[in-house]
Design an enzyme around this catalytic site. Sequence first.
Site, PDB file in Angstrom:
ATOM      1  CB  CYS A  65      -0.922  -0.013   1.209  1.00 43.00           C
ATOM      2  SG  CYS A  65      -0.041   0.187   2.768  1.00 43.00           S
ATOM      3  CB  ALA A  68       3.826  -0.414   2.437  1.00 38.46           C
ATOM      4  NE  ARG A  99      12.221  -1.560   1.848  1.00 40.53           N
ATOM      5  CZ  ARG A  99      12.904  -0.421   1.925  1.00 40.53           C
ATOM      6  NH1 ARG A  99      13.124   0.148   3.090  1.00 40.53           N
ATOM      7  NH2 ARG A  99      13.366   0.150   0.846  1.00 40.53           N
ATOM      8  CG  HIS A 197       8.093   4.685  -3.723  1.00 39.20           C
ATOM      9  ND1 HIS A 197       7.976   3.864  -4.811  1.00 39.20           N
ATOM     10  CD2 HIS A 197       8.298   3.873  -2.660  1.00 39.20           C
ATOM     11  CE1 HIS A 197       8.114   2.613  -4.428  1.00 39.20           C
ATOM     12  NE2 HIS A 197       8.311   2.593  -3.137  1.00 39.20           N
TER      13      HIS A 197
HETATM   14 FE1  CFM Z   1      13.031   0.432  -5.278  1.00 39.25          FE
HETATM   15 FE2  CFM Z   1      12.451  -1.889  -5.549  1.00 39.25          FE
HETATM   16 FE3  CFM Z   1      10.971  -0.288  -4.026  1.00 39.25          FE
HETATM   17 FE4  CFM Z   1      13.444  -1.045  -3.284  1.00 39.25          FE
HETATM   18 FE5  CFM Z   1      12.447  -3.024  -1.725  1.00 39.25          FE
HETATM   19 FE6  CFM Z   1      11.458  -3.792  -4.037  1.00 39.25          FE
HETATM   20 FE7  CFM Z   1       9.985  -2.269  -2.511  1.00 39.25          FE
HETATM   21 MO1  CFM Z   1      10.474  -4.708  -1.816  1.00 39.25          MO
HETATM   22  S1  CFM Z   1      14.387  -1.286  -5.129  1.00 39.25           S
HETATM   23  S2  CFM Z   1      12.473   0.866  -3.211  1.00 39.25           S
HETATM   24  S3  CFM Z   1      14.279  -1.919  -1.481  1.00 39.25           S
HETATM   25  S4  CFM Z   1      11.178  -0.331  -6.127  1.00 39.25           S
HETATM   26  S5  CFM Z   1      12.580  -4.888  -2.618  1.00 39.25           S
HETATM   27  S6  CFM Z   1      12.158  -3.859  -6.178  1.00 39.25           S
HETATM   28  S7  CFM Z   1       9.384  -3.905  -3.655  1.00 39.25           S
HETATM   29  S8  CFM Z   1      10.676  -2.813  -0.568  1.00 39.25           S
HETATM   30  S9  CFM Z   1       9.072  -0.374  -2.889  1.00 39.25           S
END
Ligand code: CFM
Length: 569
Positions: A65, A68, A99, A197
């Site tokens: 989500c 997260a 994580r 993000h």
């Molecule tokens: Fe970038 Fe990723 Fe992500 Fe990531 Fe991660 Fe991820 Fe993620 Mo899991 S590199 S920040 S450290 S998009 S592994 S492939 S899915 S937490 S949001």
Amino acid sequence: MSDTLKTIPEPIPDPASVKAEMLKIYPAKTRKKREKQIVLNEPDAPPEIGANSRTIPGIITQRGCTYAGCRGVVMGPIYDLLQITHGPVGCGFYAWLSRRNLVRPAKGQTNYLQYCMNTDMQEDQIIFGGEKKLKQAIKEAYEIFKPKAIAILATCPVGLIGDDIHTVARQMKEELGINVMAFSCEGYKGVSQSAGHHIANNGVFKNIIGLDDKPDEAEFNMNILGEYNIGGDAWEIDALLRKCGIHVTSTLSGDVSYDQVKKSHTVMLNGVMCHRSINYIAEMMEKKFGIPWIKVNFIGAEATAKTLRKIAKFFDSKKLSDRVEEVIAQEMIDLRPVREEIKARHQGKKAALFVGGSRAHHYQDLFRDIGMEIVSAGYEFAHRDDYEGRKVLPTIKVDADSRNIEELHVEPDPARFKPTKTPDQIEALKAGGFTFKDYEGMMTEMKKNTLVIDDITHHEMEKLIEIYKPDIIGSGIKDKFVIEKMGVPCKQLHSYDYSGPYAAFTGAVNFYREVDRMLTTKVWKFITPPWEKAPQAAAELIHASKMGGAKKGGETKSWRKPAADAGEV
Ligand code: CFM
């Protein structure tokens, strides 16, 4: 890449019919949507893929989500920023160390990562409002910890009942005299963690970056953006760059302090590892402070060497370039024999990758290092530019879900906009083949006709395994055990479960060994995959889906059922 290399070798089934087989079972509306999210790759001219759209209810997705993406991914690793989740305790717990974004704070530095700070919202607050409880929690946390700064992270109910966390933050900032910032990152805010993000990027840029103008003293000074130190990856990257003579001021956000983030605008260059999660900050720092950004990738030996050379080229120093070549040569002495030994055992084996928003691309290099083929790959929540390259950005339609997220308007800072390179220097570098803001996306590096699948569903994953029989899948915890129960090893590529680091040269060696161990262990021989347990049912399923899919009130016979009752289709 030569043409023969771009074509999948014979034994792999025709991807167009695999796609058709995956889609057959869906009702028409679902099929229409999923059709756009499953494409056959064309590396020279990537086809348009459906991405960053809502997951259809009822489909089992791997996504997380918005909360997260903000709290867990981007904000979480800033270890001395006290972070309070405003919402139910379950959401708080979810973001608590699961994580593996490791930290190693220096002596005397504060580390809040081991705490789970939460307002523990109850029915009472849902009905009468939770602002009072939030203020209390902030005051209590301040009294106990005396932090430098506090972040408030919103969960779904906060937005639903309309708690004004930004006013609370402002009031608390005045009252306590420290930086208090709020993030409206309610879980439902976007279609996935990707929206989180963006919200975190905006908040960090508005509230932290630029608060300290004193740069670290270093000849070659840069940030690594979009690196989260999962399993210690950032430490490997940092150590490697240090060996070369390059200083990292701030890794956003991996083993990083609030004070490091404050001065991250004082560097000469931003290297972007995970484009998906942090391209916003890279862009905004360039606009406001004149810091150029380049795409980097420290996953895989060849990718790491290429990245080091690219950074050296940017700094335009013979001394640095020579040092980089020395370091690469040294590292390869240790790496090459391990790689060759493991490659000999696994050359030509098949891997598929379904991870997040960048790793499904980056980790392809590691598998290719040891001679493996990528038969299919896809992201969970990436956008079209992560698949097709940044050149498609102007053609991406902004839908209502994306419009929900604020786009900050950024202007050059009147006093602090100091471009590292003059326009002439930039042009000269470009003329020599150097590329800035250059993410080309996953598809340009995958073979022709490989299946690229966005937001893969469990049904599609099962079909993929049944038909392609990959030797290994890189994926996440939500599907790991589904995959392994089918007799296929699954390398968990989010938290790495218990292992890592996998970045840089040392990390690559760890990865080759881990994959070797997973592929050679005899444990898989003790698992009978479902299609072998009930071959009749598998055949019937394929027949049923050819005849139009679901039967009897929507229930479809599956080879997952025991052979005894699998007969009555
Ligand atoms: Fe970038 Fe990723 Fe992500 Fe990531 Fe991660 Fe991820 Fe993620 Mo899991 S590199 S920040 S450290 S998009 S592994 S492939 S899915 S937490 S949001």
